[in-house]
Design an enzyme around this catalytic site. Sequence first.
Site, PDB file in Angstrom:
ATOM      1  N   GLU A 193      14.321  30.720  29.652  1.00  0.00           N
ATOM      2  CA  GLU A 193      14.682  32.024  29.088  1.00  0.00           C
ATOM      3  C   GLU A 193      13.503  32.979  28.942  1.00  0.00           C
ATOM      4  O   GLU A 193      13.665  34.201  29.061  1.00  0.00           O
ATOM      5  CB  GLU A 193      15.355  31.830  27.726  1.00  0.00           C
ATOM      6  CG  GLU A 193      16.787  31.343  27.792  1.00  0.00           C
ATOM      7  CD  GLU A 193      16.908  29.834  27.871  1.00  0.00           C
ATOM      8  OE1 GLU A 193      18.023  29.317  27.724  1.00  0.00           O
ATOM      9  OE2 GLU A 193      15.877  29.150  28.088  1.00  0.00           O
ATOM     10  N   GLU A 211      21.045  23.606  26.673  1.00  0.00           N
ATOM     11  CA  GLU A 211      21.428  23.714  25.268  1.00  0.00           C
ATOM     12  C   GLU A 211      22.787  23.051  25.004  1.00  0.00           C
ATOM     13  O   GLU A 211      22.983  22.417  23.956  1.00  0.00           O
ATOM     14  CB  GLU A 211      21.428  25.185  24.843  1.00  0.00           C
ATOM     15  CG  GLU A 211      20.014  25.762  24.794  1.00  0.00           C
ATOM     16  CD  GLU A 211      19.965  27.210  24.356  1.00  0.00           C
ATOM     17  OE1 GLU A 211      19.420  27.475  23.268  1.00  0.00           O
ATOM     18  OE2 GLU A 211      20.463  28.062  25.108  1.00  0.00           O
TER      19      GLU A 211
END
Length: 692
Positions: A122, A102
């Site tokens: 995740e 990210e």
Amino acid sequence: MTIHYEKRGDIAILQADNPPVNALGIDVRAGLVAGLERATQEGAKALLIYGAGRTWFAGADIREFGKPLKDPILPDVCTAIEAASIPVVAALHGTVLGGGLEVALSSHFRIAVPGTRLGLPEVTLGILPGAGGTQRLPRLTGFEKAIEMITSGKPIKADEAKTLGIIDRVTDGTPLEIGLAYAQELVDQGATPCPVGALPAPDPIDFDAARAKVEKRARGQLSPVTAFDAVRAVSQMGFTEGLGEERRLFQSLMKTMQREGLIHAFFAERQVSKLPELAGVAPRELDVLGVIGGGTMGAGIATAALLAGLQVRMIEMSEASAEAAKGRIAGNLQGALKRGKISAEAFAQMTETALSCTTEYADLADADIIIEAVFEDMDVKKQVFAAIDAVAKPDAILASNTSYLDINEMAAGMSRPADFIGLHFFSPAHVMRLLEVVVGTQTAPDVVATGFALSKRLGKVAVRAGVCDGFIGNRILSTYRTAADHMILDGASPFQIDRALEAFGLAMGPFAVSDLAGLDIGWANRKRLAPTRDPRERVPTFADKLCEDGHFGQKTGRGYYIYEGRTKTENPDVLPLIEAERAALGLRPHSFTDEEIVARYMAAMVNEAAKVVGEGIARRPLDVDVTLLFGYGFPRYHGGPLKWADMQGLPGILNTITELAAQDAYFWQPAPLLQQLVAEGRDFDSLNKEAS
């Protein structure tokens, strides 16, 4: 200091230095923001971010899991990077995972060294990318690939990432070298920031069909489906609104039991091999591994050993059996070759040089460890170990792959009981990750350490187990499988039980699993235990009648189900057998709801697991959880049976067991440890913390 700042000409450089994996803890996050501000203040024309050591940011700091986050939180860091007034270059290497990817996506330009792996895992922790990953990635890759990466959590290689547009270049060199050259090139060209968030949304897809596909693959897990909904928001709203929706969905997952269960599984997997008794104990050297028996299990063990770089000596009863064993091993390795796990050269080396298959026990003379994988019969195994004991070198370790039998009894007739251990592999042994390391009363500490070292080398997850019938996993399996059989006598059908437990999250229900494993295995075990069985025990016979008719499950095409190719249908012969047995026993069946089935099945599992921990067969509750997660298909998002019990509440589970004990006091004897924990207002996890 975890972020080091320097300036070379017009280029500001931020080096992440937070070993071992440059995790994105509070100091790193604050350092990134401060470094960005300094670069701007000092008039830099570009900013380079790279990682020292073995990797770029490999994700969040696990020490912060479950704790309130301190500012700046990662979404704000990513927003600041993307909003920078100068080009930001991310030079990637190692594992660019989770929040690390990210951060890279919020940078304006991305370059990587060959071998870099990128991913957003995740969902495997019960959450979703919460720092813009679901909103930025689709703008680069399109919806289909972004959905695949985010909902599976699987990483991709750098070359594929370049093809997808995630990174701009793949270049040889150090991250600093290639990043600095790329940044200088951009400065020379007068390049301006290229924020991913400013890119248009990609072309829409059939989102309903895509969501249904994700739901099917998730099998009850919430995070992949919720992550899909976050990605879909890219097509429904602008970038800023999408970030808000991503954050809302992220926070909703943070409150779920599944997130708690997956976090527990994550830490338990890492904690299970850390045993105080092995502190400072060095394992023995392992270069040559012997295997007795080249059937499915023995061939799988040999395959795993070859893939780990060990030499293998396989012993069979005849030349024909030895050749057949070699063929099985080669077939297993052929699969690894086709999947790109090994090269053609490695395949040839393993099958032609590292492996020998013979009939002579004397060929085991140089083996460092010898694993028996023959028929599950005590007399047969004792004969095999007598032969091994006579030829093995003095410091060789002898091991049995028994699933149930008493390894202390096996060791009693040996000249070297301290060198003997149980290594219970799970089939197929080159695929299944669980290894029960069964420690006998005389097993030496360095032999135990070697068992764990072998497991690590083979890429497996090792659990220490004590000696009892079935050790940890099969002992608990026998109990909850018996509970399922009792529910059938009481009125449920095997097909309803399978459906209810698959809806709970099991990959397969217990009766489908029995068909897969072979009904003859359970039949043989029931006959083995019959002479010592307590007369109070309820023992159904409907499965024995299937076996008596030659129906052993998938291997014969018929068991609880009928198998035609990949098609499975209910066997119509099963229910009449059950009804006849109920009638013979004078039982009046009653209906079960799916919820009652799950409650009773899990109560049996938890109760027996508590006995296993209380008796010291498993040292900690997490040992049970890891065993059931990695060897028995227990849903990872429930964390393991004892973590599930903690989350459900131990008093309620004990109440269920107490109520059932009123109907069958022999089977439903409450575990003393469970009673103690409830009386003290504690849970199983408190025992894990005491042991850590």
